[in-house]
Design a protein around this motif. Structure first.
Motif, PDB file in Angstrom:
ATOM      1  N   MET A 163      21.336  46.793  43.034  1.00 48.08           N
ATOM      2  CA  MET A 163      22.003  45.495  43.087  1.00 48.08           C
ATOM      3  C   MET A 163      21.001  44.370  43.260  1.00 48.08           C
ATOM      4  SD  MET A 163      24.870  43.949  42.809  1.00 48.08           S
ATOM      5  CE  MET A 163      26.099  45.218  43.078  1.00 48.08           C
ATOM      6  N   SER A 164      19.941  44.600  44.066  1.00 47.48           N
ATOM      7  CA  SER A 164      18.925  43.556  44.244  1.00 47.48           C
ATOM      8  C   SER A 164      18.215  43.252  42.936  1.00 47.48           C
ATOM      9  CB  SER A 164      17.911  44.002  45.304  1.00 47.48           C
ATOM     10  OG  SER A 164      17.253  45.193  44.912  1.00 47.48           O
ATOM     11  N   THR A 165      17.999  44.284  42.110  1.00 47.02           N
ATOM     12  CA  THR A 165      17.387  44.069  40.796  1.00 47.02           C
ATOM     13  C   THR A 165      18.297  43.241  39.909  1.00 47.02           C
ATOM     14  OG1 THR A 165      16.324  46.221  41.011  1.00 47.02           O
ATOM     15  CG2 THR A 165      16.323  45.233  38.836  1.00 47.02           C
ATOM     16  N   LEU A 166      19.599  43.515  39.997  1.00 47.14           N
ATOM     17  CA  LEU A 166      20.564  42.757  39.206  1.00 47.14           C
ATOM     18  C   LEU A 166      20.591  41.296  39.648  1.00 47.14           C
ATOM     19  CD1 LEU A 166      22.598  43.176  36.961  1.00 47.14           C
ATOM     20  CD2 LEU A 166      24.339  43.666  38.679  1.00 47.14           C
ATOM     21  N   LEU A 167      20.486  41.059  40.951  1.00 46.13           N
ATOM     22  CA  LEU A 167      20.431  39.692  41.460  1.00 46.13           C
ATOM     23  C   LEU A 167      19.186  38.976  40.973  1.00 46.13           C
ATOM     24  CD1 LEU A 167      21.678  40.236  45.117  1.00 46.13           C
ATOM     25  CD2 LEU A 167      22.851  38.972  43.320  1.00 46.13           C
ATOM     26  N   LEU A 168      18.054  39.706  40.888  1.00 49.35           N
ATOM     27  CA  LEU A 168      16.826  39.108  40.376  1.00 49.35           C
ATOM     28  C   LEU A 168      17.017  38.683  38.926  1.00 49.35           C
ATOM     29  CD1 LEU A 168      13.843  38.410  40.654  1.00 49.35           C
ATOM     30  CD2 LEU A 168      13.296  40.768  39.992  1.00 49.35           C
ATOM     31  N   ALA A 169      17.640  39.553  38.146  1.00 49.82           N
ATOM     32  CA  ALA A 169      17.901  39.210  36.746  1.00 49.82           C
ATOM     33  C   ALA A 169      18.842  38.011  36.654  1.00 49.82           C
ATOM     34  CB  ALA A 169      18.509  40.406  36.005  1.00 49.82           C
ATOM     35  N   ALA A 170      19.786  37.929  37.596  1.00 50.44           N
ATOM     36  CA  ALA A 170      20.715  36.803  37.590  1.00 50.44           C
ATOM     37  C   ALA A 170      19.964  35.492  37.809  1.00 50.44           C
ATOM     38  CB  ALA A 170      21.775  36.998  38.676  1.00 50.44           C
ATOM     39  N   ASP A 171      18.946  35.542  38.652  1.00 55.12           N
ATOM     40  CA  ASP A 171      18.161  34.334  38.924  1.00 55.12           C
ATOM     41  C   ASP A 171      17.283  33.949  37.748  1.00 55.12           C
ATOM     42  OD1 ASP A 171      19.252  34.162  41.434  1.00 55.12           O
ATOM     43  OD2 ASP A 171      17.624  35.261  42.414  1.00 55.12           O
ATOM     44  N   THR A 172      16.746  34.954  37.053  1.00 54.99           N
ATOM     45  CA  THR A 172      15.773  34.670  36.001  1.00 54.99           C
ATOM     46  C   THR A 172      16.401  34.459  34.632  1.00 54.99           C
ATOM     47  OG1 THR A 172      15.496  37.040  35.647  1.00 54.99           O
ATOM     48  CG2 THR A 172      13.977  35.992  37.194  1.00 54.99           C
ATOM     49  N   ALA A 173      17.582  34.980  34.396  1.00 48.15           N
ATOM     50  CA  ALA A 173      18.165  34.901  33.054  1.00 48.15           C
ATOM     51  C   ALA A 173      19.493  34.157  33.020  1.00 48.15           C
ATOM     52  CB  ALA A 173      18.349  36.313  32.476  1.00 48.15           C
ATOM     53  N   GLY A 174      19.894  33.531  34.124  1.00 55.01           N
ATOM     54  CA  GLY A 174      21.145  32.785  34.117  1.00 55.01           C
ATOM     55  C   GLY A 174      22.379  33.654  34.214  1.00 55.01           C
ATOM     56  N   TYR A 175      22.230  34.874  34.653  1.00 56.04           N
ATOM     57  CA  TYR A 175      23.366  35.787  34.789  1.00 56.04           C
ATOM     58  C   TYR A 175      24.138  35.440  36.063  1.00 56.04           C
ATOM     59  CZ  TYR A 175      25.902  40.147  35.693  1.00 56.04           C
ATOM     60  OH  TYR A 175      26.872  41.074  35.967  1.00 56.04           O
ATOM     61  N   THR A 176      25.454  35.455  35.992  1.00 59.17           N
ATOM     62  CA  THR A 176      26.291  35.150  37.148  1.00 59.17           C
ATOM     63  C   THR A 176      27.112  36.374  37.532  1.00 59.17           C
ATOM     64  OG1 THR A 176      26.471  32.833  36.474  1.00 59.17           O
ATOM     65  CG2 THR A 176      28.087  33.641  38.079  1.00 59.17           C
ATOM     66  N   LEU A 177      26.942  36.842  38.745  1.00 64.01           N
ATOM     67  CA  LEU A 177      27.740  37.965  39.213  1.00 64.01           C
ATOM     68  C   LEU A 177      29.192  37.543  39.371  1.00 64.01           C
ATOM     69  CD1 LEU A 177      25.406  39.468  41.968  1.00 64.01           C
ATOM     70  CD2 LEU A 177      26.167  40.647  39.900  1.00 64.01           C
ATOM     71  N   PRO A 178      30.136  38.406  39.030  1.00 64.04           N
ATOM     72  CA  PRO A 178      31.552  38.056  39.209  1.00 64.04           C
ATOM     73  C   PRO A 178      31.883  37.948  40.692  1.00 64.04           C
ATOM     74  CG  PRO A 178      31.326  40.374  38.621  1.00 64.04           C
ATOM     75  CD  PRO A 178      29.965  39.763  38.470  1.00 64.04           C
ATOM     76  N   THR A 179      32.873  37.115  41.004  1.00 64.54           N
ATOM     77  CA  THR A 179      33.309  36.994  42.391  1.00 64.54           C
ATOM     78  C   THR A 179      33.875  38.335  42.865  1.00 64.54           C
ATOM     79  OG1 THR A 179      35.477  36.238  41.624  1.00 64.54           O
ATOM     80  CG2 THR A 179      33.831  34.540  42.149  1.00 64.54           C
ATOM     81  N   PRO A 180      33.821  38.604  44.184  1.00 65.48           N
ATOM     82  CA  PRO A 180      34.316  39.900  44.684  1.00 65.48           C
ATOM     83  C   PRO A 180      35.757  40.190  44.265  1.00 65.48           C
ATOM     84  CG  PRO A 180      33.048  38.789  46.393  1.00 65.48           C
ATOM     85  CD  PRO A 180      33.188  37.816  45.257  1.00 65.48           C
ATOM     86  N   TRP A 181      36.644  39.183  44.332  1.00 64.10           N
ATOM     87  CA  TRP A 181      38.038  39.454  43.975  1.00 64.10           C
ATOM     88  C   TRP A 181      38.180  39.800  42.503  1.00 64.10           C
ATOM     89  CZ3 TRP A 181      39.982  36.403  40.169  1.00 64.10           C
ATOM     90  CH2 TRP A 181      39.473  35.116  40.004  1.00 64.10           C
ATOM     91  N   ARG A 182      37.359  39.177  41.665  1.00 68.45           N
ATOM     92  CA  ARG A 182      37.427  39.484  40.236  1.00 68.45           C
ATOM     93  C   ARG A 182      36.912  40.894  39.955  1.00 68.45           C
ATOM     94  NH1 ARG A 182      35.206  35.670  35.267  1.00 68.45           N
ATOM     95  NH2 ARG A 182      35.965  37.004  33.579  1.00 68.45           N
ATOM     96  N   ALA A 183      35.829  41.275  40.623  1.00 69.38           N
ATOM     97  CA  ALA A 183      35.273  42.622  40.427  1.00 69.38           C
ATOM     98  C   ALA A 183      36.244  43.684  40.936  1.00 69.38           C
ATOM     99  CB  ALA A 183      33.929  42.740  41.144  1.00 69.38           C
ATOM    100  N   LEU A 184      36.828  43.444  42.113  1.00 69.97           N
ATOM    101  CA  LEU A 184      37.728  44.439  42.700  1.00 69.97           C
ATOM    102  C   LEU A 184      39.009  44.589  41.879  1.00 69.97           C
ATOM    103  CD1 LEU A 184      37.353  43.600  46.502  1.00 69.97           C
ATOM    104  CD2 LEU A 184      36.535  45.643  45.319  1.00 69.97           C
ATOM    105  N   THR A 185      39.567  43.475  41.395  1.00 69.25           N
ATOM    106  CA  THR A 185      40.805  43.573  40.614  1.00 69.25           C
ATOM    107  C   THR A 185      40.572  44.268  39.277  1.00 69.25           C
ATOM    108  OG1 THR A 185      40.428  41.312  39.791  1.00 69.25           O
ATOM    109  CG2 THR A 185      41.898  41.573  41.680  1.00 69.25           C
ATOM    110  N   LYS A 186      39.422  44.020  38.664  1.00 69.97           N
ATOM    111  CA  LYS A 186      39.141  44.659  37.380  1.00 69.97           C
ATOM    112  C   LYS A 186      38.897  46.152  37.557  1.00 69.97           C
ATOM    113  CE  LYS A 186      36.563  43.919  33.095  1.00 69.97           C
ATOM    114  NZ  LYS A 186      35.603  43.039  32.399  1.00 69.97           N
TER     115      LYS A 186
END
Length: 390
Positions: free
Chosen positions: A1-24
């Motif tokens: 997950m920390s690697t994914l967060l790093l990619a989010a910072d460097t490539a403009g990736y946005t993690l889904p909100t917790p409620w959106r991830a849990l409902t999906k």
């Protein structure tokens, strides 16, 4: 997950909100239980039980336990469907807090919204139909909590199965037409991916739960379970092929280069999902090339003790490993938002005759490999016990 967060910072990736991830994730778990459980019953359990009577001890226990499992899958589908619908309301237009979107009044307003310009039907109307069908499937399954309904298991499953499949298929109906060939193919392969994946994972979960009643089964239960695992292994192989073909198409659409798998958030999520699916395939290969041949040899030798141990001991343990990996895949799915191509600033995918030809060749190659796998497993089952590596 920390690697994914790093990619989010460097490539403009946005993690889904917790409620959106849990409902999906919850929604796909609901589909997995309903679609996977019903298809597995129709293709695997029902044919295997055809030779047993209602008064048969093992067959009767299996029917009862299966009915309860399907009934609970209806509960999960109903709850997950409601939260998923609320999530759609929360994401609609300017959006709103998820807690507010749970209100029935907000949901009804969303479902009754007029159609957009150029649309043949309102998107809310499609969601209304989808959720009415979901409600019908869930209620049909939940009737199996009653003893009287369990005596009509075949009829109720026949009603619930097309309804459960329609839940996801209606979600793919476009509100605006016509679609390009690429868009149509994308929708077809997406549904192929969803249905084949839910059948694969849902079947594993259902059979694992049914095998949990092994202490209540008779000494000859291994014969019935050998037939169950044999039938489901064929269903699983077909699902794996469908998941691979459709998954490669969607990966090509969203990932432009191999390096985007570790330089973008979408790519990293896809990479994690791919590793998990490969783990499931590896576990399935262990069953196909090691346990299935041993089960076949034990059955031919009328070794009921070994057959019971293999079918209700070894096999379910490996399958539970597949289930854990499959559930992890559903946790990762909500992270696959956006596109690696967009994150990297690349051009969108451009389908061509060469791409379609390569896809067709891949599908044919997978069909050949499935046939070769079945033949190899059959050849291993004919080996003499002295040559058994176990």
């Amino acid at each position: 997950m920390s690697t994914l967060l790093l990619a989010a910072d460097t490539a403009g990736y946005t993690l889904p909100t917790p409620w959106r991830a849990l409902t999906k994730t919850g929604y796909f778990i609901g589909l997995t239980g309903a679609i996977g459980g019903l298809v597995t019953y129709a293709t695997t359990v029902r044919p295997a039980l055809r030779g047993t009577s209602d008064g048969d001890g093992d067959g009767s226990r299996l029917r009862d336990r299966l009915s309860v499992c399907l009934a609970w899958s209806g509960v999960v589908l109903l709850v997950a469907g409601y939260f998923q619908l609320a999530a759609r309301v929360a994401r609609n237009g300017p959006g709103m807090p998820f807690g507010n979107a749970l209100a029935p009044r907000r949901i009804w307003q969303f479902l009754r919204a007029p159609a957009d310009d150029g649309a043949w039907i309102a998107q809310g109307t499609l969601y209304l139909v989808q959720n009415l069908v979901l409600l019908g499937a869930a209620i049909t399954l939940m009737t199996l909590f009653t003893r009287g309904a369990r005596r009509r298991l075949d009829q109720l499953a026949l009603i619930a199965l097309p309804l459960a499949l329609a839940v996801t298929l209606i979600g793919a109906v476009p509100a605006t037409v016509p679609l390009t060939t690429d868009e149509m193919l994308d929708r077809v392969l997406t549904q192929t991916h969803i249905i084949s994946g839910t059948v694969w994972l849902g079947g594993l979960v259902l059979l694992s739960l049914l095998a949990g009643a092994r202490r209540r089964l008779g000494p000859d239960a291994g014969l019935l379970w050998a037939d169950l695992w044999r039938r489901f292994s064929l269903v699983a192989m077909i699902c794996v092929a469908a998941v691979v073909v459709s998954g490669l198409w969607m990966s090509w659409e969203h990932v432009g280069t191999v390096s985007q798998l570790w330089t973008t958030g979408y790519g990293l999520a896809l990479l994690v999902k791919t590793v998990l699916v490969l783990g499931m395939v590896t576990a399935g290969a262990v069953n196909q090339f090691w346990l299935m041949p041993r089960m076949t040899r034990a059955r031919r030798a009328s070794d009921t003790v070994s057959l019971r141990h293999l079918t209700l001991g070894h096999f379910p343990r490996v399958v539970w490993g597949e289930v854990v990996l499959g559930l992890a895949v559903l946790v990762v799915v909500p992270l696959l938002s956006g596109s690696a191509r967009k994150e990297a600033g690349g051009a969108p995918a451009e389908p061509s005759a060469g791409v379609y030809t390569a896809g067709l060749a891949l599908a044919l190659a997978l069909a050949v490999s499935l046939y070769a796998t079945a033949r190899a497993s059959d050849a291993l089952s004919r080996r003499t016990p002295a040559a058994d590596p176990a």
